[in-house]
Design a protein around this motif. Structure first.
Motif, PDB file in Angstrom:
ATOM      1  N   THR A   1       0.928  -1.329   0.162  1.00  0.00           N
ATOM      2  CA  THR A   1       0.092  -0.006  -0.037  1.00  0.00           C
ATOM      3  C   THR A   1       0.946   1.137   0.013  1.00  0.00           C
ATOM      4  O   THR A   1       2.063   1.185  -0.184  1.00  0.00           O
ATOM      5  N   CYS A   2       0.309   2.464  -0.044  1.00  0.00           N
ATOM      6  CA  CYS A   2       1.017   3.759  -0.075  1.00  0.00           C
ATOM      7  C   CYS A   2       0.481   4.681   1.081  1.00  0.00           C
ATOM      8  O   CYS A   2      -0.660   4.371   1.513  1.00  0.00           O
TER       9      CYS A   2
ATOM     10  N   ASP B   1       0.113   8.827   2.041  1.00  0.00           N
ATOM     11  CA  ASP B   1       0.424  10.217   1.256  1.00  0.00           C
ATOM     12  C   ASP B   1       1.006  10.995   2.624  1.00  0.00           C
ATOM     13  O   ASP B   1      -0.015  11.252   3.386  1.00  0.00           O
TER      14      ASP B   1
ATOM     15  N   MET C   1       5.757   4.012   0.013  1.00  0.00           N
ATOM     16  CA  MET C   1       5.210   2.618  -0.285  1.00  0.00           C
ATOM     17  C   MET C   1       5.524   1.735   0.722  1.00  0.00           C
ATOM     18  O   MET C   1       6.627   1.765   1.200  1.00  0.00           O
TER      19      MET C   1
ATOM     20  N   GLU D   1      -1.173  -3.409  -6.941  1.00  0.00           N
ATOM     21  CA  GLU D   1      -0.493  -2.059  -7.691  1.00  0.00           C
ATOM     22  C   GLU D   1      -1.703  -1.390  -8.339  1.00  0.00           C
ATOM     23  O   GLU D   1      -1.353  -0.109  -8.361  1.00  0.00           O
TER      24      GLU D   1
ATOM     25  N   GLU E   1      -4.573  -1.088  -7.469  1.00  0.00           N
ATOM     26  CA  GLU E   1      -5.241  -0.246  -6.496  1.00  0.00           C
ATOM     27  C   GLU E   1      -4.502   1.051  -6.076  1.00  0.00           C
ATOM     28  O   GLU E   1      -5.035   2.155  -6.179  1.00  0.00           O
ATOM     29  N   VAL E   2      -3.224   0.968  -5.691  1.00  0.00           N
ATOM     30  CA  VAL E   2      -2.548   2.095  -5.489  1.00  0.00           C
ATOM     31  C   VAL E   2      -2.108   3.008  -6.515  1.00  0.00           C
ATOM     32  O   VAL E   2      -2.235   4.158  -6.031  1.00  0.00           O
ATOM     33  N   TYR E   3      -2.095   2.456  -7.695  1.00  0.00           N
ATOM     34  CA  TYR E   3      -2.212   3.560  -8.897  1.00  0.00           C
ATOM     35  C   TYR E   3      -3.352   4.216  -8.889  1.00  0.00           C
ATOM     36  O   TYR E   3      -3.538   5.310  -8.787  1.00  0.00           O
TER      37      TYR E   3
ATOM     38  N   PHE F   1      -3.516   6.530  -5.630  1.00  0.00           N
ATOM     39  CA  PHE F   1      -2.427   7.429  -5.159  1.00  0.00           C
ATOM     40  C   PHE F   1      -1.657   7.960  -6.423  1.00  0.00           C
ATOM     41  O   PHE F   1      -1.199   9.158  -6.498  1.00  0.00           O
TER      42      PHE F   1
ATOM     43  N   HIS G   1      -6.845  11.044  -7.573  1.00  0.00           N
ATOM     44  CA  HIS G   1      -6.717   9.999  -6.892  1.00  0.00           C
ATOM     45  C   HIS G   1      -6.957  10.122  -5.544  1.00  0.00           C
ATOM     46  O   HIS G   1      -6.582  10.819  -4.602  1.00  0.00           O
TER      47      HIS G   1
ATOM     48  N   ARG H   1      -3.637   7.345   8.306  1.00  0.00           N
ATOM     49  CA  ARG H   1      -3.966   6.233   7.123  1.00  0.00           C
ATOM     50  C   ARG H   1      -4.204   4.972   7.646  1.00  0.00           C
ATOM     51  O   ARG H   1      -3.754   4.376   8.699  1.00  0.00           O
TER      52      ARG H   1
ATOM     53  N   HIS I   1      -5.148   1.140   6.353  1.00  0.00           N
ATOM     54  CA  HIS I   1      -5.372   0.210   5.298  1.00  0.00           C
ATOM     55  C   HIS I   1      -5.775  -1.118   5.532  1.00  0.00           C
ATOM     56  O   HIS I   1      -5.240  -1.585   6.564  1.00  0.00           O
TER      57      HIS I   1
END
Lengths: 159, 441
Positions: free
Chosen positions: A58-59, A61, A71, A111, A113-115, A118, A140, B399, B401
Motif C-alpha cells: 500500500t501507499c 501520502d 510505499m 499495484e 489499487e495503489v495506482y 495514489f 486519486h 492512514r 489500510h
C-alpha cells in the motif's frame, strides 16, 4: 530466524541500500532506497528466511513532507513465521516505482489499487489501470489533497 | 473505452458478461468471458462496484467512531473485523484486556467463523443445485445468529468488540443458547456431509476444478481456508497466536489438491474445529462478577443521592446498556481511563466520571495512539484480515489500510477458470466466498 539476525544479515548484504531499520511495536521494518527494491525483495524471497509471500502493499501520502509518498510492503515468511515491512520513499515529481508483478502475482491488483488511489506509476506492470474507480474518474481519491466530499459528474452509460 | 479482453479477443470468439448483477454472483462483480463455444479462452474480472471509500472515510473519523465501518467490511462475520481493528489499536496503545473479555472475543470470533463458512457453503451448494443444503445451513446459522443477537444486540452491524474489551457482558442464559447452537450446527454438518461428500453431481462440479498448487497459492498471496486447501497449514491462530488461542486446543484441517472440493472440505472441517473451540471457551470462561449487581437503584435516584453524598450502590441501567454495569466492567473492559469509556454509574454520579466521559467523545481528545505505524492481523473467515494503521498522534488515523483476504482470491480467478467451461465459474467463485464489502472496501 530471529529478528535481529535478519536485520544484521540484510545490512551486511546491502550496506548502502538499507537506509534504516527498526522494530516499532514489534514489527520488523526496513527502509530501503527506491532503486534497490527488486534486488532486495528477490534476495529476501530466496535466502535465507524465505519471505515467500507478499501479504500486502500500500501507499501513504505524507502531504507536506518531502518526499511525499511512501510505499509500504508487507512480506511473510511462512516457515519461520516472520513478517517484514519494507518502506521506500517516492518523490512527488518522480512517481515511478518498480513493479513486483514479475515476482508475485497478487502484486498486479494491489499495484493497480495503489495506482488508482495514489497515482504511483509502477514500471513494468503489464496492465496498469484503475481497480476500484471507473475509467474517466479524475484524480486519486486517497491523496490528502482530494476532498472527502468531492463529487464528480456521472459518466454516460457505456454503449 | 475498452477493456483488456475486448482488445485482445480473437475475432471469432464470443464475449459474454457475467454480472455485475447475476443470480450466481453474490455481490456485484463483473466477469467478462471470452468464449469458444462453452469453453473459456480468457476472462477478466472487474471489481469496484461496491467501493464505498472505506479508507478515505476512516481518515476523517476518530478511532472510536470508525469502528462501525469495520462491521460493514465482511458482512457475514463482522465480529472478526471488529476484533482485528480493535486489536491493532490495542497493540499501539499497549492495552491489557481482561481475560474474560478475551474469551468472549474468541467465542464470538469462532461463532462468526462458523456463520461465515455456513453462508459460503450454502451459496456454493445452492448454485450447484443442492437447495436443501442451503436451507439446512441457513437454519444452523439462525441459531448462531440468535446467540450473536442476544449478546451484541444486532445481527450484522454488531460493533460489539470495543477498544479495551467488549461492549457488554454475555447474557445470563448464554450457556444454554450456545449449547443449542452447537448441537444444531453439528446436526446440520452431519446432514450436509451426508448430502454432498459422495454426491456424484457435486463431485463432478467440484473435484479437480479450480485447482491451485501450493506454490501458486503462495505466489498469489492466498491465506485462510483457500491456502490450507492446497496443503499448507498456515493459520494465524497458530502461527501468530493472539487472544487466548494458544490455550485452546484445535487442529488445522488441510486439503491436498486445492480444488473446489478441497476448499469445501476444509471449510466443513474448520467448522468442527471452531465448535470445539467454542465448547472449550464455555468451559474455561472466567467467572463474571455479575452477582454484585442485585439491588441496583434507578439512575434518577442515584443522581439525586449524588448531589449530597457519594452513591455507593450500583445503578440499574437501561436495557440498552445491560451487561455494561460497573460491577462487570472490570471483567470486560481494560482498566485504563484514557482509552476506555467510564462506567455509566460514574458518569451519572461523579464529576471525574463525567469529565472522562466528556473527554472521551470530545474532538481532539479521546483515544490517541502514539505516533507510529503498525500492522496486525487476525484469522478471518476467508483468511488474513490485516489492518495497517499510521498514527500521527491525533485522535484520527492518518492512514488506515485493510488487507482484504478476498482480493488475492478473486485476482486468481482468471487463472483458475481459464480453459474450463462456463458452468465451472460458478462453483469456483462460490468456493472462494468472495465478500465484495471487504474486497471493494
Amino acid at each position: 530466524m530471529e529478528e535481529k539476525k535478519i536485520l544484521d544479515d540484510l545490512k551486511k548484504k546491502f550496506t548502502e541500500k538499507i537506509l534504516e531499520s527498526s522494530v516499532p511495536f514489534g514489527d520488523l521494518t526496513i527502509v530501503i532506497a527506491k532503486d534497490a527494491l527488486l534486488e532486495i525483495v528477490d534476495y529476501l524471497r530466496k535466502t535465507p528466511c524465505e519471505f515467500k509471500m507478499l501479504l500486502d502493499l500500500t501507499c501513504v501520502d505524507h502531504a507536506g513532507r518531502t518526499p511525499r509518498f511512501e510505499m509500504v510492503y508487507h512480506l511473510l515468511a511462512l516457515a519461520d513465521r516472520q513478517r517484514l515491512r519494507i518502506k521506500l520513499s517516492v518523490a512527488e515529481d518522480d512517481l515511478r516505482v518498480e513493479s513486483l508483478t514479475p515476482i508475485w502475482k497478487n502484486a498486479n491488483w494491489l499495484e493497480r489499487e495503489v495506482y488508482d488511489m495514489f497515482g504511483i506509476r509502477f514500471q513494468g506492470h503489464p496492465d496498469l489501470r484503475r481497480l476500484f474507480m471507473y475509467d474517466g474518474f479524475e484524480g486519486h481519491p486517497l491523496r490528502k489533497d482530494y476532498p472527502l466530499r468531492k463529487r464528480q459528474p456521472m459518466i454516460p452509460l457505456r454503449k | 473505452m475498452s477493456t483488456r479482453i475486448q482488445k485482445d479477443a480473437r475475432p471469432d470468439s464470443l464475449l459474454l458478461n457475467m454480472g455485475p448483477s447475476h443470480p450466481a454472483m453474490h455481490g456485484a462483480v463483473r466477469i467478462m468471458l471470452e468464449l469458444d463455444g462453452e469453453r473459456i479462452l480468457n476472462s477478466e474480472v472487474e471489481v469496484g462496484y461496491l467501493h464505498r471509500g472505506f479508507e478515505k472515510q476512516c481518515e476523517s473519523r476518530t478511532f472510536f467512531n470508525l469502528l462501525i465501518y469495520t462491521d460493514r467490511l465482511n458482512y457475514v462475520s463482522p465480529l472478526i473485523n471488529n476484533v482485528g481493528y480493535v486489536m491493532t489499536i490495542e497493540k499501539m496503545l499497549g492495552l491489557d484486556v481482561p481475560e474474560r473479555a478475551q474469551y468472549i472475543r474468541v467465542l464470538m470470533s469462532e461463532l462468526s467463523r462458523i456463520s461465515d463458512h455456513l453462508t459460503c457453503l450454502a451459496a456454493m451448494a445452492m448454485e450447484c443445485g443442492a437447495f436443501t443444503v442451503f436451507l439446512y445451513n441457513m437454519k444452523a446459522r439462525e441459531f448462531i445468529w440468535d446467540v450473536i443477537e442476544a449478546t451484541t444486540g444486532a445481527r450484522m452491524t454488531t460493533s460489539y468488540i470495543r477498544i479495551g474489551g467488549v461492549r457488554a457482558d454475555l447474557q445470563s442464559d448464554y450457556q444454554a443458547s450456545v449449547q443449542k447452537a452447537i448441537q444444531e450446527t453439528r446436526k446440520v454438518l452431519k446432514d450436509v456431509h451426508g448430502l454432498l461428500d459422495k454426491n456424484k453431481i457435486f463431485l463432478n462440479r467440484t473435484r479437480d476444478i479450480g485447482s491451485m498448487t501450493p506454490d501458486g497459492a503462495v505466489a498469489w498471496g492466498w491465506t485462510g481456508p483457500a491456502l490450507r486447501s492446497t496443503g499448507i497449514a498456515y493459520d494465524i491462530r497458530k502461527a501468530f497466536p493472539y487472544l487466548v488461542y494458544d490455550r485452546l486446543e484445535f487442529d488445522i484441517p488441510t486439503g491436498e489438491r486445492g480444488d473446489n472440493y478441497d476448499r469445501y472440505m476444509v471449510r466443513m472441517k474448520e467448522m468442527d474445529q471452531s465448535l470445539r473451540i467454542v465448547e472449550r471457551c464455555l468451559a474455561h470462561l472466567p467467572k463474571s462478577s455479575a452477582a454484585l449487581m442485585a439491588g441496583g437503584i434507578e439512575p434518577t435516584d442515584a443522581i439525586k443521592i449524588s448531589r449530597t453524598k457519594k452513591a455507593r450502590t450500583y445503578i440499574r441501567l437501561s436495557p440498552n446498556l445491560e451487561g455494561a454495569e460497573k460491577a462487570v466492567y472490570k471483567d470486560i473492559l481494560a482498566d485504563d481511563d484514557r482509552t476506555v469509556l467510564p462506567a455509566k454509574e460514574d458518569a451519572y454520579t461523579t464529576i471525574e466520571g463525567l469529565i472522562s466521559h466528556f473527554q472521551y467523545f470530545m474532538k481532539g481528545h479521546g483515544i490517541r495512539p502514539p505516533i507510529g505505524e503498525t500492522y496486525f492481523s487476525v484469522e478471518g473467515g476467508n483468511g488474513e484480515v490485516g489492518y495497517y494503521i499510521v498514527s500521527k498522534g491525533s485522535d484520527k488515523p492518518y492512514r488506515l489500510h485493510l488487507r482484504a483476504p478476498c482480493l488475492p482470491l478473486l485476482a486468481a480467478l482468471e487463472e483458475l477458470i481459464k480453459g474450463r467451461y462456463v458452468a465451472d465459474v460458478i462453483p469456483t467463485f462460490g468456493s472462494m466466498n468472495i465478500i465484495l464489502g471487504e474486497l471493494d472496501r
